[in-house]
Design an enzyme around this catalytic site. Structure first.
Site, PDB file in Angstrom:
ATOM      1  N   HIS A 138      16.355  61.773  19.343  1.00  0.00           N
ATOM      2  CA  HIS A 138      17.895  61.751  19.223  1.00  0.00           C
ATOM      3  C   HIS A 138      18.004  60.194  19.880  1.00  0.00           C
ATOM      4  O   HIS A 138      19.106  59.534  19.784  1.00  0.00           O
ATOM      5  CB  HIS A 138      18.555  62.603  20.556  1.00  0.00           C
ATOM      6  CG  HIS A 138      19.851  62.293  20.843  1.00  0.00           C
ATOM      7  ND1 HIS A 138      21.081  62.242  19.959  1.00  0.00           N
ATOM      8  CD2 HIS A 138      20.220  61.392  21.981  1.00  0.00           C
ATOM      9  CE1 HIS A 138      21.917  61.788  20.805  1.00  0.00           C
ATOM     10  NE2 HIS A 138      21.619  61.271  22.210  1.00  0.00           N
ATOM     11  N   ASP A 151      13.520  44.982  21.683  1.00  0.00           N
ATOM     12  CA  ASP A 151      12.577  46.045  21.758  1.00  0.00           C
ATOM     13  C   ASP A 151      12.755  46.682  23.222  1.00  0.00           C
ATOM     14  O   ASP A 151      12.847  45.766  24.090  1.00  0.00           O
ATOM     15  CB  ASP A 151      11.170  45.675  21.661  1.00  0.00           C
ATOM     16  CG  ASP A 151      10.353  45.317  22.901  1.00  0.00           C
ATOM     17  OD1 ASP A 151      10.513  43.938  23.206  1.00  0.00           O
ATOM     18  OD2 ASP A 151       9.780  46.042  23.441  1.00  0.00           O
ATOM     19  N   CYS A 162      21.697  63.591  14.284  1.00  0.00           N
ATOM     20  CA  CYS A 162      20.136  63.615  14.612  1.00  0.00           C
ATOM     21  C   CYS A 162      19.937  65.336  14.660  1.00  0.00           C
ATOM     22  O   CYS A 162      20.787  66.186  14.942  1.00  0.00           O
ATOM     23  CB  CYS A 162      19.512  63.138  15.717  1.00  0.00           C
ATOM     24  SG  CYS A 162      19.703  63.995  17.313  1.00  0.00           S
ATOM     25  N   ASP A 219       2.987  42.794  20.141  1.00  0.00           N
ATOM     26  CA  ASP A 219       2.907  41.851  21.041  1.00  0.00           C
ATOM     27  C   ASP A 219       1.698  41.315  21.179  1.00  0.00           C
ATOM     28  O   ASP A 219       0.543  41.683  20.631  1.00  0.00           O
ATOM     29  CB  ASP A 219       3.530  42.529  22.324  1.00  0.00           C
ATOM     30  CG  ASP A 219       2.174  43.623  22.759  1.00  0.00           C
ATOM     31  OD1 ASP A 219       1.794  44.235  22.186  1.00  0.00           O
ATOM     32  OD2 ASP A 219       2.202  43.189  23.943  1.00  0.00           O
ATOM     33  N   CYS A 258      26.826  62.417  16.706  1.00  0.00           N
ATOM     34  CA  CYS A 258      25.354  62.195  16.477  1.00  0.00           C
ATOM     35  C   CYS A 258      24.825  63.139  15.251  1.00  0.00           C
ATOM     36  O   CYS A 258      25.099  64.235  15.033  1.00  0.00           O
ATOM     37  CB  CYS A 258      24.436  62.209  17.506  1.00  0.00           C
ATOM     38  SG  CYS A 258      22.647  61.856  17.160  1.00  0.00           S
ATOM     39  N   CYS A 281      21.356  67.267  17.820  1.00  0.00           N
ATOM     40  CA  CYS A 281      22.740  67.285  17.791  1.00  0.00           C
ATOM     41  C   CYS A 281      23.550  68.253  16.996  1.00  0.00           C
ATOM     42  O   CYS A 281      24.232  68.846  17.131  1.00  0.00           O
ATOM     43  CB  CYS A 281      23.349  66.125  17.978  1.00  0.00           C
ATOM     44  SG  CYS A 281      22.801  64.857  19.212  1.00  0.00           S
TER      45      CYS A 281
HETATM   46  O1  LIG Z   1       8.380  37.251  28.642  1.00  0.00           O
HETATM   47  C1  LIG Z   1       7.698  38.192  28.058  1.00  0.00           C
HETATM   48  N1  LIG Z   1       6.601  38.026  26.925  1.00  0.00           N
HETATM   49  C2  LIG Z   1       6.068  39.119  26.556  1.00  0.00           C
HETATM   50  N2  LIG Z   1       6.496  40.229  26.507  1.00  0.00           N
HETATM   51  C3  LIG Z   1       7.702  40.503  27.532  1.00  0.00           C
HETATM   52  C4  LIG Z   1       7.985  41.784  27.660  1.00  0.00           C
HETATM   53  C5  LIG Z   1       7.307  42.882  26.739  1.00  0.00           C
HETATM   54  C6  LIG Z   1       8.116  43.270  25.544  1.00  0.00           C
HETATM   55  N3  LIG Z   1       7.888  44.728  25.038  1.00  0.00           N
HETATM   56  C7  LIG Z   1       6.523  44.813  24.785  1.00  0.00           C
HETATM   57  C8  LIG Z   1       6.226  45.991  24.017  1.00  0.00           C
HETATM   58  C9  LIG Z   1       4.853  46.216  23.241  1.00  0.00           C
HETATM   59  C10 LIG Z   1       4.593  47.180  22.777  1.00  0.00           C
HETATM   60  C11 LIG Z   1       4.566  48.443  23.673  1.00  0.00           C
HETATM   61  C12 LIG Z   1       5.504  48.592  24.730  1.00  0.00           C
HETATM   62  C13 LIG Z   1       6.116  47.281  25.193  1.00  0.00           C
HETATM   63  C14 LIG Z   1       8.976  42.196  28.361  1.00  0.00           C
HETATM   64  N4  LIG Z   1       9.556  43.314  28.730  1.00  0.00           N
HETATM   65  C15 LIG Z   1      10.460  42.979  29.566  1.00  0.00           C
HETATM   66  N5  LIG Z   1      11.486  43.920  30.276  1.00  0.00           N
HETATM   67  C16 LIG Z   1      11.233  45.373  30.174  1.00  0.00           C
HETATM   68  C17 LIG Z   1      10.125  45.834  30.887  1.00  0.00           C
HETATM   69  C18 LIG Z   1       9.020  46.781  30.814  1.00  0.00           C
HETATM   70  C19 LIG Z   1       8.295  47.034  31.688  1.00  0.00           C
HETATM   71  C20 LIG Z   1       8.365  46.300  32.682  1.00  0.00           C
HETATM   72  S1  LIG Z   1       9.598  45.196  32.545  1.00  0.00           S
HETATM   73  N6  LIG Z   1      10.777  41.716  29.843  1.00  0.00           N
HETATM   74  C21 LIG Z   1       9.869  41.159  29.071  1.00  0.00           C
HETATM   75  C22 LIG Z   1       9.374  39.882  29.061  1.00  0.00           C
HETATM   76  C23 LIG Z   1       8.335  39.499  28.257  1.00  0.00           C
HETATM   77 ZN   LIG Z   2      21.485  63.118  18.473  1.00  0.00          ZN
END
Ligand SMILES: O=c1[nH]cnc2c(CCNCC3CCCCC3)c3[nH]c(NCc4cccs4)nc3cc12
Ligand SMILES: [Zn+2]
Length: 372
Positions: A335, A266, A306, A92, A304, A309
């Site tokens: 899991h 994700d 894994c 990201d 499952c 399980c």
């Molecule tokens: O517009 C966005 N722009 C950029 N990133 C966004 C993310 C983070 C996605 N996961 C990143 C990962 C990178 C590596 C580490 C883990 C995250 C979002 N996550 C959520 N909801 C879930 C949410 C999670 C927490 C609060 S809301 N909406 C999102 C919207 C955006």
């Molecule tokens: Zn499992």
């Protein structure tokens, strides 16, 4: 060398079965990407992550730039070498994490300055240095630097936020170093306003990204509103490029979004829930801290494959959780990742067979049963 490419192999309504070719291997879509935050899917060895069927994982730019640092990761041969994950890695931009993890931060047209949650040192993220950091991490897929518009906001606030992200998208694209088999994704913003979403897509298409993410969702709007935004946005998205719905989600979110044409997902839930004794099963989530499992000799989920399980009872998993043994979160994380990978595998098979409608009906019926 392979060029970065996406091919739609079958469709069922708006849902697509696809394949992405990258410099680090191929990705079957719809795909769920486990989060490998600080260079590891917490509690799992990379070979075990691969054993679940996962082909691509996420790297966390915010954490890695602070520790061990992008230059050090580059000197260590990049994320693939450092964490022994030879497959594709999507990183990201770091922007979302800065906004959700740090308190002392300042955002301007230039970017975001913030203090590290580790040692309080000052850092700046801009479209340019975020793209450069992801290059040093050797990310297979690089994300544009954006601002996730909070929810709810008034339309004019959403418009200003989206337009800032579109200016940042152009700067991200111009800073991207094209390499065979590597790609960069733009992120659509516009909150819950269809015309803003359309304006954002139009701006991003001019930059010809290798993929397009839908941002600004799963931020508290709820599933119904999220699906409503997808209903109006997805028909306007490029069809020949992968679509990535960021931060989504629980299984029923993913099923509904696949039906609406999303290819990539994700979410921290399967890994984070694994550490809080929440297990995802065909019949909904199970809280293994609950005393009802004390003497239950059944497996967590008989469907499952894994290790948790196959080899252990609910009683044992409950014991590990209560005793705060490391093996507890390790088995539950494995899991949950396996459960998500199996869900994506079943969705891909249903699209291929043209039976997605039947799959969704059976999925919803089972989830409604609840655990027994
Ligand atoms: O517009 C966005 N722009 C950029 N990133 C966004 C993310 C983070 C996605 N996961 C990143 C990962 C990178 C590596 C580490 C883990 C995250 C979002 N996550 C959520 N909801 C879930 C949410 C999670 C927490 C609060 S809301 N909406 C999102 C919207 C955006
Ligand atoms: Zn499992």
């Amino acid at each position: 060398m392979t060029a970065f490419s996406f091919e739609v192999l079958a469709t069922d309504g708006a849902a697509r079965l696809g394949k992405i070719q990258t410099a680090h291997g191929e990705i079957d879509t719809p795909v769920f990407m486990p989060v490998g935050t600080v260079g590891t899917v917490k509690g799992m060895m990379p070979e075990n992550v691969a054993a679940t069927g996962a082909q691509i994982i996420l790297g966390n730019t915010y954490h890695l730039m602070l520790r061990p640092g992008a230059d050090r990761v580059q000197r260590l041969g990049g994320l693939h070498t450092m964490m022994n994950w030879p497959g594709p890695i999507l990183t990201d931009s770091g922007g979302f994490q800065v906004m959700s993890l740090t308190k002392l931060r300042k955002m301007t047209e230039e970017g975001v300055t913030f203090r590290s949650h580790i040692d309080g040192s000052r850092h700046t993220l801009t479209p340019e240095n975020s793209t450069d950091i992801q290059y040093k991490l050797d990310a297979t897929i690089t994300m544009a630097f954006d601002e996730c518009t909070p929810y709810p906001v008034e339309k004019k606030v959403a418009a200003e936020s989206m337009r800032l992200s579109m200016r940042w998208a152009r700067r991200s694209r111009e800073a991207f170093v094209p390499r065979d088999g590597y790609g960069q994704f733009g992120i659509v913003q516009g909150s819950v306003f269809p015309e803003l979403r359309e304006e954002s897509i139009t701006k991003l298409r001019e930059l010809d990204f290798e993929g397009y993410a839908v941002g600004g969702l799963a931020v508290g709007e709820g599933q119904e509103m999220m699906f409503r935004v997808l209903d109006s946005t997805m028909p306007k998205m490029p069809t020949a490029k992968p679509r990535y719905l960021m931060g989504v989600g629980k299984p029923s979110d993913i099923v509904g979004a696949v039906v609406r044409g999303i290819d990539m997902f994700d979410c921290v839930m399967p890994t984070r829930s694994g550490r809080t004794a929440q297990a995802f099963t065909r019949r909904g989530t199970v809280n293994l801290r609950n005393a009802r499992h004390l003497d239950d000799t059944r497996p967590l989920d008989e469907s499952c494959s894994c290790p948790a399980c196959r080899n252990y009872s609910r009683a044992y998993l409950h014991h590990l959780i209560r005793a705060e043994e490391m093996l507890g979160p390790m088995l539950l994380t494995w899991h949950n990742i396996q459960h998500y990978q199996d869900l994506m595998r079943d969705l891909r098979a249903a699209i291929k067979a043209g039976t997605l409608t039947q799959f969704v009906q059976a999925f919803e019926a089972q989830q409604a049963l609840g655990d027994i």
